[in-house]
Write an enzyme that holds these catalytic residues in place. Structure first.
Site, PDB file in Angstrom:
ATOM      1  N   LYS A 100       1.027  -1.366   0.002  1.00  0.00           N
ATOM      2  CA  LYS A 100       0.040  -0.125  -0.134  1.00  0.00           C
ATOM      3  C   LYS A 100       0.816   1.219   0.051  1.00  0.00           C
ATOM      4  CE  LYS A 100      -3.799   2.401   2.417  1.00  0.00           C
ATOM      5  NZ  LYS A 100      -3.796   2.896   3.402  1.00  0.00           N
ATOM      6  N   GLY A 161      -8.209   9.676   9.996  1.00  0.00           N
ATOM      7  CA  GLY A 161      -8.489   9.903  11.188  1.00  0.00           C
ATOM      8  C   GLY A 161      -9.612  11.275  11.407  1.00  0.00           C
ATOM      9  N   ALA A 187      -9.786   5.978   4.254  1.00  0.00           N
ATOM     10  CA  ALA A 187      -9.512   7.063   5.024  1.00  0.00           C
ATOM     11  C   ALA A 187     -10.772   8.011   5.063  1.00  0.00           C
ATOM     12  CB  ALA A 187      -8.096   8.019   4.565  1.00  0.00           C
ATOM     13  N   GLY A 188     -10.985   8.337   6.369  1.00  0.00           N
ATOM     14  CA  GLY A 188     -12.218   9.372   6.802  1.00  0.00           C
ATOM     15  C   GLY A 188     -13.686   8.659   7.119  1.00  0.00           C
ATOM     16  N   ASN A 209      -9.716   2.014   9.626  1.00  0.00           N
ATOM     17  CA  ASN A 209      -8.524   1.869  10.546  1.00  0.00           C
ATOM     18  C   ASN A 209      -9.210   2.747  11.718  1.00  0.00           C
ATOM     19  OD1 ASN A 209      -6.687   1.502  12.336  1.00  0.00           O
ATOM     20  ND2 ASN A 209      -5.064   2.160  10.966  1.00  0.00           N
ATOM     21  N   THR A 210      -9.051   4.049  11.770  1.00  0.00           N
ATOM     22  CA  THR A 210      -9.225   4.953  13.218  1.00  0.00           C
ATOM     23  C   THR A 210     -10.558   4.656  13.814  1.00  0.00           C
ATOM     24  OG1 THR A 210      -8.014   6.539  12.111  1.00  0.00           O
ATOM     25  CG2 THR A 210      -9.300   7.130  13.819  1.00  0.00           C
TER      26      THR A 210
END
Lengths: 261, 372
Positions: A100, A161, A187-188, A209-210
């Site tokens: 990645k 995040g 992301a996001g 993830n976050t």
């Protein structure tokens, strides 16, 4: 839930359309439990966080690597040169040529550098890597990366995040329409509904993830994302009914043809 | 130059004049302006400490996750040409002076590594003859890939020197301004090249231009009124982040502790003040690393980890050679949290935070050894 058609990336089929990251978790054990609850088959790991020197690494040893394909990422790289160097290290240590690609020179919002990302992608493809590049939601860049031989494109929904959902929706829609490689929204994504929305928009998969890692109960949140992604994938396969702005009787204009039948 | 040029009297006045309504407004905002910042550092905000802490803790968790990065300082030298009233290494003090040779550095570093650390901060006084660029280059080469991150808290080098150190594989530079109040700065820096306030401030800029990935700043708490220092730090951090957009800003919170000079802080900072300062800086600099050393006692550190701190040292020895010989003597300051790193890691885990020993890789820097 009924099975949906597998997603194929570089010839490898994935039943799950939910990919997960391994950072920000309260412990390696919780991270591994969350990955299991997510039902994922692809787990990304930051090279900068793991010990690839051969010593026992907590993150890697917590994961059941027979269940997941490992996707090392170059998070922390500031330019193409660093990213390529880290990718080579990961390939040698992890035994996978999948990477990645993350080139994020600005440490605050971790937005990807389009110039250096493309440069690194071109080099890595030549070196035989299977490249999954993290990118801003730029349709032209998506085409350039696909042309360079990337296996997917991974546009962001919102800065990493932030958990703000599909802030780049209009751009994502164009990327998806034009896509010649799988589109993974990365992301996001802050809530399961955001992930579902991405899949319903036509994304092939999402990476979260976050939102899972810092949830009050990461394992339960992983399960929730799994449910949302599976439901949305099934809905896409089922064929959405489409939207209408007003309520409508079944056949208001042509109903007379059947009247009295 | 990205240094704040502030009218400190006006800053102090606006901090003092902040009302509960100003604080309430600042607590609601996503991005703080100067007025918000002053409000959060005010006595009025001291009354809303819990609300401030809740916001700071939530923001930290969102930006950094449930993790705490751990590092260890390694003191290279207690030699110093400066006379500073607060420092245990001050030039006029009769303490054992030494600068570690390369073999000694290596032995100390191995002792640190054996405790689990992969991020190392090399610390030294200003000693132009002993602590040189070639010396630090030789250390980086000697330590090779045993550490994933090498930083320095010494410096006083021209930009070219910093460039060579970045090339050698150092990724972080920490230089405390000590105080942002020039008059006080001149009072406490009695003699030596450090006496020049502007010169000191310029080193961080030089480090930014040289390409350090992390730029660490800090005020030695107790020298001047803390709200003014905090305000200045926030603006300094923002200015650095704008000028050096590839670098991450790190802010430390060293509170004056007993040292060989017997210096008593002129403006003592209470635990509540420290909490307010950490939380306000988190809101002012959402992406900055906030750093806590072992100057603070264990019980307080345990409480502070969830509030905004993202990086902490553990098991520190503050004299050259201290990791192998705990009685080496000649400490820069007294350590208050003397728990072993493993004990600190267990404390973090107990509080739902993953101790992170490695958050960088030498492969990122060209000098970090050959890639396979």
């Amino acid at each position: 839930m009924a099975a949906t058609t597998p997603l194929v990336i570089a010839g490898v089929p994935f039943q799950s359309r939910l990919f997960v990251g391994t950072g920000k978790f309260p412990s390696a054990r919780v991270m591994a439990e969350a990955a299991a609850a997510a039902g994922t088959e692809l787990v990304t790991v930051a090279v900068r966080r793991v010990d690839l020197s051969g010593a026992r690494d907590e993150t890697l040893s917590a994961l059941d690597l027979s269940r997941y394909r490992l996707l090392p990422n170059t998070s922390g790289a500031r330019d193409a040169e660093e990213a390529v160097r880290v990718a080579k290290l990961a390939r040698a240590a992890c035994g996978t040529s999948w990477v990645k690609l993350e080139v994020t020179p600005e440490p605050n919002h971790l937005l990807p550098d389009p110039v250096e990302t493309l440069k690194a992608a071109e080099q890595l493809v030549k070196l035989g890597f299977t490249v999954l590049p993290y990118m801003n939601a730029d349709p032209v860049l998506a085409r350039r990366l696909a042309d360079a031989g990337c296996a997917t494109v991974m546009p962001l929904a919102a800065p990493i995040g932030t958990n703000r959902g599909l802030q780049t929706r209009d751009q994502l829609r164009i990327i998806i329409e034009q896509a010649t490689v799988p589109v993974v929204v990365d992301a996001g994504l802050g809530m399961p509904s955001h992930a579902a929305e991405a899949i319903e928009l036509g994304a092939d998969a999402v990476l979260v993830n976050t939102a899972i890692a810092i949830a009050g109960d990461p394992v339960a949140m992983a399960r929730a994302f799994r449910g949302a992604v599976e439901a949305a994938a099934l809905a896409v396969q089922a064929g959405p009914a489409g939207e209408s702005l007003s309520a409508r009787a079944s056949s208001p204009l042509t109903g007379f043809l059947h009247a009295g039948a | 130059m990205p240094a704040p040029e502030l009218d400190l009297a006006a800053v102090a006045a606006s901090i003092g004049a902040a009302t509960p309504a100003d604080v309430a407004r600042a607590l609601r905002r996503d991005a703080l302006d100067a007025r918000d910042l002053a409000a959060l550092l005010s006595p009025a905000a001291g009354e809303r400490l819990e609300d401030l802490a809740v916001r700071s803790a939530a923001l930290t968790r969102r930006r950094f996750g449930r993790v705490m990065q751990l590092y260890a300082p390694l003191y290279l030298s207690s030699e110093c040409v400066n006379r500073c009233t607060y420092c245990g290494f001050s030039q006029e003090l009769s303490i054992p002076r030494r600068t570690l040779g390369l073999d000694e550095v290596e032995a100390e570093a191995d002792a640190v590594r054996a405790q689990g650390f992969r991020h190392l901060l090399l610390v030294a006084g200003e000693a132009p003859r002993a602590v040189t660029v070639p010396y630090l280059e030789a250390i980086a080469a000697r330590l090779g890939r045993r550490f994933d991150s090498l930083s320095i808290e010494t410096g006083q080098f021209p930009e070219e020197g910093y460039r060579r150190l970045v090339q050698a594989g150092y990724d972080g530079l920490t230089i405390y301004q000590e105080t942002y109040v020039p008059e006080i700065y001149r009072e406490v820096h009695v003699a030596g090249p450090k006496r020049a306030y502007e010169r000191r401030l310029a080193f961080t800029d030089a480090g930014g231009r040289a390409g350090f990935r992390t730029l660490g700043i800090g005020a030695l708490l107790g020298l001047a009124p803390w709200p003014v220092e905090a305000y200045s730090l926030a603006l300094h951090g923002r200015a650095l982040a704008r000028a050096f957009w590839r670098s991450r800003i790190a802010v430390s919170f060293p509170r004056i502790r007993p040292a060989a000079g017997g210096y008593a802080p002129a403006f003592p900072v209470s635990d509540a003040d420290l909490v307010q300062m950490i939380c306000a800086l988190r809101l002012a600099l959402p992406d900055a690393e906030l750093v806590l050393s072992t100057r603070e006692p264990a019980a307080l550190r345990d409480q502070l980890v969830g509030l905004g701190i993202t990086r902490m040292s553990a098991g520190s020895r503050t004299s050259p050679g201290g990791y192998q010989d705990a009685d080496a003597g000649g400490e820069q300051f007294a350590v208050h949290d003397d728990r072993a790193p493993a004990a600190v890691a267990r404390m973090l885990e107990g509080r739902g935070l993953e101790p992170v020993w490695k958050d960088f890789d030498r492969a990122f820097v060209a000098a970090g050894g050959s890639t396979p």
